[in-house]
Design an enzyme around this catalytic site. Sequence first.
Site, PDB file in Angstrom:
ATOM      1  CG  ASP A  44      -9.102  34.253  13.492  1.00 20.12           C
ATOM      2  OD1 ASP A  44      -8.373  34.372  12.496  1.00 20.12           O
ATOM      3  OD2 ASP A  44     -10.337  34.055  13.415  1.00 20.12           O
ATOM      4  CB  SER A  45      -3.796  33.096  11.404  1.00 18.95           C
ATOM      5  OG  SER A  45      -3.220  34.354  11.700  1.00 18.95           O
ATOM      6  CG  ASP A  83      -8.780  38.321  13.070  1.00 20.70           C
ATOM      7  OD1 ASP A  83      -9.629  39.014  12.479  1.00 20.70           O
ATOM      8  OD2 ASP A  83      -8.109  37.435  12.507  1.00 20.70           O
ATOM      9  CE  LYS A 113      -8.764  39.896   9.660  1.00 21.23           C
ATOM     10  NZ  LYS A 113      -9.671  38.728   9.670  1.00 21.23           N
ATOM     11  CD  GLU A 115     -13.113  34.928   9.552  1.00 18.66           C
ATOM     12  OE1 GLU A 115     -13.966  34.043   9.350  1.00 18.66           O
ATOM     13  OE2 GLU A 115     -11.923  34.673   9.832  1.00 18.66           O
ATOM     14  CD  GLU A 182      -8.272  34.170   4.012  1.00 17.53           C
ATOM     15  OE1 GLU A 182      -8.645  34.930   4.929  1.00 17.53           O
ATOM     16  OE2 GLU A 182      -7.648  33.118   4.217  1.00 17.53           O
TER      17      GLU A 182
HETATM   18  O1  KIV Z   1      -6.179  35.547  11.020  1.00 16.54           O
HETATM   19  C1  KIV Z   1      -5.539  35.972  10.062  1.00 16.54           C
HETATM   20  O2  KIV Z   1      -4.313  35.905  10.012  1.00 16.54           O
HETATM   21  C2  KIV Z   1      -6.291  36.551   8.960  1.00 16.54           C
HETATM   22  C3  KIV Z   1      -5.545  36.809   7.697  1.00 16.54           C
HETATM   23  C4  KIV Z   1      -5.380  35.545   6.974  1.00 16.54           C
HETATM   24  C5  KIV Z   1      -6.182  37.868   6.873  1.00 16.54           C
HETATM   25  O3  KIV Z   1      -7.460  36.779   9.076  1.00 16.54           O
END
Ligand code: KIV
Length: 264
Positions: A44-45, A83, A113, A115, A182
């Site tokens: 989600d970055s 994500d 993934k 959080e 992280e």
């Molecule tokens: O969204 C992302 O790129 C991440 C990484 C920083 C692990 O969650």
Amino acid sequence: MRFTVTDLLAKKRQGIKITMLTAYDYPFAHLVDEAGIDMILVGDSLSMVIQGNENTLPVTLEEMIYHTKIVVKTTKRTMVVADMPFMSYQVSIEEAIRNAGRLVKEAGAHAVKLEGGREFLKQIKGIIEAEIPVIGHLGLTPQAILRMGGYKLQGKIPEQAKRIKEDALMLQDVGVVAIVLEVIPSDLAKEITESLEIPTIGIGAGFHCDGQVLVLHDLLGLFERFTPKFVKKYANLREDILKAIRQYKEEVEKGEFPDIEHSF
Ligand code: KIV
């Protein structure tokens, strides 16, 4: 053959480091796949490095599906992890399962993934029971930026460290296949890594983790807003690209491009 969750666990058992990078589109996913990286995270970055938002909160599930689909279609050997964006799993177990399912069914993700620890254990368990592999994410969890008040080192004080260690064990117990750690102290990451049978993937968590992940745009020097201490820039593509674009502009303006060689 694609890298799978079985390979992920085998690498931990054999003590071989796991590699993961983010990618969100055809050109970069192709390069990451060709370079032999084990896993691509469609993180989600992308909200920050592709969409230019201030944080990761605005990116939507539809946008994550769009980018994940491209990355899956582009790659041959890397495992693609999508994500789950902010508010796609927080509300209820049902929504979490349905949305994880969309990332797998519509976009072709091989795992998702998300959080958080104990607060989302029920959602994580539900997704795993629906046969979707889950990677956990503890420590600095960027979707909690409003509560954390900034991208700060987590687990520095003993109570915080204890909670992260407990959360890691809880995630393992419900069946996650790996955990991203992280921005936590290296010693804490070492303790967690040694206490788990599943791999840890570190980002700003030192060299004791079983694998490492970085945001590709940070590693390539393509994100200009800030560079965290844990990022190593392996290239400065922003400068190279700027130079190329300026040269093009100058050559067009001077009438040097297109020349005979580039004309019919
Ligand atoms: O969204 C992302 O790129 C991440 C990484 C920083 C692990 O969650």
